[in-house]
Design a protein around this motif. Sequence first.
Motif, PDB file in Angstrom:
ATOM      1  N   PRO A  36       0.820  -1.223   0.000  1.00  0.00           N
ATOM      2  CA  PRO A  36       0.000   0.000   0.000  1.00  0.00           C
ATOM      3  C   PRO A  36       0.845   1.260   0.000  1.00  0.00           C
ATOM      4  CG  PRO A  36      -0.039  -1.062   2.151  1.00  0.00           C
ATOM      5  CD  PRO A  36       0.632  -2.018   1.224  1.00  0.00           C
ATOM      6  N   PRO A  37       0.421   2.268  -0.750  1.00  0.00           N
ATOM      7  CA  PRO A  37       1.093   3.569  -0.666  1.00  0.00           C
ATOM      8  C   PRO A  37       0.985   4.129   0.748  1.00  0.00           C
ATOM      9  CG  PRO A  37      -0.342   3.460  -2.585  1.00  0.00           C
ATOM     10  CD  PRO A  37      -0.656   2.262  -1.753  1.00  0.00           C
ATOM     11  N   ARG A  38       1.864   5.078   1.090  1.00  0.00           N
ATOM     12  CA  ARG A  38       1.907   5.609   2.445  1.00  0.00           C
ATOM     13  C   ARG A  38       0.620   6.342   2.826  1.00  0.00           C
ATOM     14  NH1 ARG A  38       3.065  11.029   2.210  1.00  0.00           N
ATOM     15  NH2 ARG A  38       3.842  11.845   0.228  1.00  0.00           N
ATOM     16  N   GLU A  39      -0.199   6.710   1.826  1.00  0.00           N
ATOM     17  CA  GLU A  39      -1.456   7.404   2.124  1.00  0.00           C
ATOM     18  C   GLU A  39      -2.523   6.478   2.699  1.00  0.00           C
ATOM     19  OE1 GLU A  39       0.572   9.698  -1.175  1.00  0.00           O
ATOM     20  OE2 GLU A  39       0.209   7.597  -0.717  1.00  0.00           O
ATOM     21  N   PHE A  40      -2.287   5.158   2.689  1.00  0.00           N
ATOM     22  CA  PHE A  40      -3.244   4.193   3.237  1.00  0.00           C
ATOM     23  C   PHE A  40      -2.930   3.897   4.698  1.00  0.00           C
ATOM     24  CE2 PHE A  40      -4.039   3.545  -1.198  1.00  0.00           C
ATOM     25  CZ  PHE A  40      -5.320   3.020  -1.291  1.00  0.00           C
ATOM     26  N   VAL A  41      -3.991   3.609   5.461  1.00  0.00           N
ATOM     27  CA  VAL A  41      -3.838   3.247   6.869  1.00  0.00           C
ATOM     28  C   VAL A  41      -4.801   2.107   7.193  1.00  0.00           C
ATOM     29  CG1 VAL A  41      -3.164   5.569   7.594  1.00  0.00           C
ATOM     30  CG2 VAL A  41      -5.582   4.917   7.627  1.00  0.00           C
ATOM     31  N   ALA A  42      -4.507   1.405   8.270  1.00  0.00           N
ATOM     32  CA  ALA A  42      -5.468   0.461   8.836  1.00  0.00           C
ATOM     33  C   ALA A  42      -6.458   1.276   9.672  1.00  0.00           C
ATOM     34  CB  ALA A  42      -4.758  -0.568   9.696  1.00  0.00           C
ATOM     35  N   VAL A  77      -7.997   1.839   4.354  1.00  0.00           N
ATOM     36  CA  VAL A  77      -8.527   2.967   3.589  1.00  0.00           C
ATOM     37  C   VAL A  77      -7.468   4.062   3.528  1.00  0.00           C
ATOM     38  CG1 VAL A  77     -10.991   2.596   4.040  1.00  0.00           C
ATOM     39  CG2 VAL A  77      -9.608   3.879   5.694  1.00  0.00           C
ATOM     40  N   THR A  78      -7.709   5.083   2.714  1.00  0.00           N
ATOM     41  CA  THR A  78      -6.836   6.242   2.731  1.00  0.00           C
ATOM     42  C   THR A  78      -7.022   6.989   4.046  1.00  0.00           C
ATOM     43  OG1 THR A  78      -8.501   7.607   1.637  1.00  0.00           O
ATOM     44  CG2 THR A  78      -6.889   6.496   0.217  1.00  0.00           C
ATOM     45  N   ARG A  79      -5.984   7.695   4.470  1.00  0.00           N
ATOM     46  CA  ARG A  79      -6.049   8.383   5.760  1.00  0.00           C
ATOM     47  C   ARG A  79      -7.208   9.386   5.842  1.00  0.00           C
ATOM     48  NH1 ARG A  79      -3.291   8.962  10.283  1.00  0.00           N
ATOM     49  NH2 ARG A  79      -1.553   7.658   9.557  1.00  0.00           N
ATOM     50  N   PRO A  80      -7.449  10.219   4.804  1.00  0.00           N
ATOM     51  CA  PRO A  80      -8.588  11.145   4.912  1.00  0.00           C
ATOM     52  C   PRO A  80      -9.922  10.414   5.108  1.00  0.00           C
ATOM     53  CG  PRO A  80      -7.130  11.831   3.146  1.00  0.00           C
ATOM     54  CD  PRO A  80      -6.658  10.475   3.576  1.00  0.00           C
ATOM     55  N   THR A  81     -10.069   9.250   4.481  1.00  0.00           N
ATOM     56  CA  THR A  81     -11.284   8.463   4.652  1.00  0.00           C
ATOM     57  C   THR A  81     -11.394   7.984   6.097  1.00  0.00           C
ATOM     58  OG1 THR A  81     -11.143   7.727   2.349  1.00  0.00           O
ATOM     59  CG2 THR A  81     -12.574   6.461   3.816  1.00  0.00           C
ATOM     60  N   ILE A 145     -22.273  -6.417 -10.813  1.00  0.00           N
ATOM     61  CA  ILE A 145     -20.882  -6.810 -10.962  1.00  0.00           C
ATOM     62  C   ILE A 145     -20.262  -5.960 -12.070  1.00  0.00           C
ATOM     63  CG2 ILE A 145     -19.266  -8.676 -11.524  1.00  0.00           C
ATOM     64  CD1 ILE A 145     -20.628  -9.162  -8.897  1.00  0.00           C
ATOM     65  N   ALA A 146     -19.035  -5.477 -11.849  1.00  0.00           N
ATOM     66  CA  ALA A 146     -18.337  -4.681 -12.862  1.00  0.00           C
ATOM     67  C   ALA A 146     -16.856  -5.049 -12.834  1.00  0.00           C
ATOM     68  CB  ALA A 146     -18.524  -3.191 -12.603  1.00  0.00           C
ATOM     69  N   GLU A 147     -16.148  -4.701 -13.900  1.00  0.00           N
ATOM     70  CA  GLU A 147     -14.733  -5.045 -14.009  1.00  0.00           C
ATOM     71  C   GLU A 147     -13.836  -4.115 -13.210  1.00  0.00           C
ATOM     72  OE1 GLU A 147     -13.838  -5.285 -18.153  1.00  0.00           O
ATOM     73  OE2 GLU A 147     -14.931  -7.169 -18.419  1.00  0.00           O
ATOM     74  N   LYS A 148     -14.351  -2.990 -12.765  1.00  0.00           N
ATOM     75  CA  LYS A 148     -13.614  -2.068 -11.919  1.00  0.00           C
ATOM     76  C   LYS A 148     -14.502  -1.676 -10.748  1.00  0.00           C
ATOM     77  CE  LYS A 148      -9.743  -1.493 -14.271  1.00  0.00           C
ATOM     78  NZ  LYS A 148      -8.397  -1.820 -13.704  1.00  0.00           N
ATOM     79  N   SER A 149     -13.875  -1.367  -9.615  1.00  0.00           N
ATOM     80  CA  SER A 149     -14.626  -0.964  -8.426  1.00  0.00           C
ATOM     81  C   SER A 149     -13.971   0.243  -7.774  1.00  0.00           C
ATOM     82  CB  SER A 149     -14.688  -2.114  -7.410  1.00  0.00           C
ATOM     83  OG  SER A 149     -15.199  -1.660  -6.162  1.00  0.00           O
ATOM     84  N   GLY A 150     -14.792   1.186  -7.327  1.00  0.00           N
ATOM     85  CA  GLY A 150     -14.271   2.317  -6.578  1.00  0.00           C
ATOM     86  C   GLY A 150     -13.560   1.899  -5.308  1.00  0.00           C
ATOM     87  N   HIS A 151     -13.896   0.728  -4.779  1.00  0.00           N
ATOM     88  CA  HIS A 151     -13.227   0.232  -3.580  1.00  0.00           C
ATOM     89  C   HIS A 151     -11.718   0.116  -3.792  1.00  0.00           C
ATOM     90  CE1 HIS A 151     -16.482  -0.980  -0.764  1.00  0.00           C
ATOM     91  NE2 HIS A 151     -17.213  -1.136  -1.863  1.00  0.00           N
ATOM     92  N   SER A 152     -11.298  -0.167  -5.010  1.00  0.00           N
ATOM     93  CA  SER A 152      -9.877  -0.364  -5.287  1.00  0.00           C
ATOM     94  C   SER A 152      -9.090   0.939  -5.248  1.00  0.00           C
ATOM     95  CB  SER A 152      -9.697  -1.035  -6.655  1.00  0.00           C
ATOM     96  OG  SER A 152     -10.367  -2.284  -6.699  1.00  0.00           O
ATOM     97  N   ARG A 153      -9.787   2.078  -5.130  1.00  0.00           N
ATOM     98  CA  ARG A 153      -9.105   3.373  -5.044  1.00  0.00           C
ATOM     99  C   ARG A 153      -8.869   3.792  -3.590  1.00  0.00           C
ATOM    100  NH1 ARG A 153     -13.061   4.626  -9.239  1.00  0.00           N
ATOM    101  NH2 ARG A 153     -14.233   5.938  -7.785  1.00  0.00           N
ATOM    102  N   GLY A 154      -9.505   3.102  -2.647  1.00  0.00           N
ATOM    103  CA  GLY A 154      -9.178   3.309  -1.241  1.00  0.00           C
ATOM    104  C   GLY A 154     -10.036   4.279  -0.459  1.00  0.00           C
ATOM    105  N   SER A 155     -11.014   4.918  -1.117  1.00  0.00           N
ATOM    106  CA  SER A 155     -11.851   5.895  -0.406  1.00  0.00           C
ATOM    107  C   SER A 155     -13.309   5.460  -0.298  1.00  0.00           C
ATOM    108  CB  SER A 155     -11.771   7.253  -1.115  1.00  0.00           C
ATOM    109  OG  SER A 155     -10.456   7.762  -1.082  1.00  0.00           O
ATOM    110  N   THR A 250      -8.522  10.551  -2.585  1.00  0.00           N
ATOM    111  CA  THR A 250      -7.066  10.709  -2.627  1.00  0.00           C
ATOM    112  C   THR A 250      -6.497  10.198  -3.941  1.00  0.00           C
ATOM    113  OG1 THR A 250      -7.028  10.389  -0.224  1.00  0.00           O
ATOM    114  CG2 THR A 250      -4.924  10.199  -1.384  1.00  0.00           C
ATOM    115  N   PHE A 251      -7.060   9.101  -4.437  1.00  0.00           N
ATOM    116  CA  PHE A 251      -6.601   8.492  -5.687  1.00  0.00           C
ATOM    117  C   PHE A 251      -7.808   8.308  -6.621  1.00  0.00           C
ATOM    118  CE2 PHE A 251      -3.580   6.943  -2.453  1.00  0.00           C
ATOM    119  CZ  PHE A 251      -2.382   7.364  -3.010  1.00  0.00           C
TER     120      PHE A 251
END
Length: 268
Positions: A36-42, A77-81, A145-155, A250-251
């Motif tokens: 994960p990029p540094r912008e992500f947190v548990a 998730v991303t830190r702002p989230t 069902i879709a081939e892309k999900s907003g969940h994969s962007r982290g927010s 964030t992304f």
Amino acid sequence: MTRLRTVLRVLAASAAALLALSTTAPAAQARPEPTPPREFVALRTVAPTIIQEMRYVTPHTFMGVAVTGYRQPVCIVTRPTAEALRTAQAKLLRQGYSLKVYDCYRPQRAVDHFVRWAEDLQDERMKAEFYPRVDKSRLFADGYIAEKSGHSRGSTVDLTVVKLPALPTRPYVPGERLAPCYGPKAERFPDNSVDMGTGFDCFDTLAHTDDPRVQGEQRANRQLLKRTLASVGFTNLPEEWWHFTYKPETFPDSYFDFPVAWPRGARN
């Protein structure tokens, strides 16, 4: 003697080739796992009081199996989230409620798993619970069902509201009798969430946040969740009462594929 020298040269060449293969093949094949990029947190490190019931690491999913890429039951998730969720949680705690997350960051490999499952029209082991009124062949066309999900962007997060004090939801037992996700709360799979009118991941129009058939306490519960999250910057997906995205993302254009895992001691 000449024949012997020829044989020895062939053996030496073969050994050299094998040595070269053994030294280069692992390097060529080894692909480091994305991190994960540094912008992500548990989420637990920012908002530890939020309840986490990470469904996709268990077999209680619309596929009936744990989802590829989910290695630990942890919300990332991303830190702002995470910080916005912490603020929303403080608002709910004052009213005697808590947020509970079902899913947060989702790797692309998990989305790919969804797609493979949706293309297999013979696998309907969980239909009776998650999509009893939808033909599986319609899952793509109807947007479930879709081939892309907003969940994969982290927010983006999937979540609900729980009345405190909360008892844990019992585990799902594979093979147990399934009940429709849109049925009365007492008949659906048990969940310590307040009554939202359907269960989580219910592929049905009754799961639309403002469906006019949902009234009374169920509607009030949905509005409590929507109103609280909107007040801290989240936007709801109208087709799913549980689905919210923090804005600005964030992304906004990135889809990540690192696995869902957060080692102890990792930076936060």
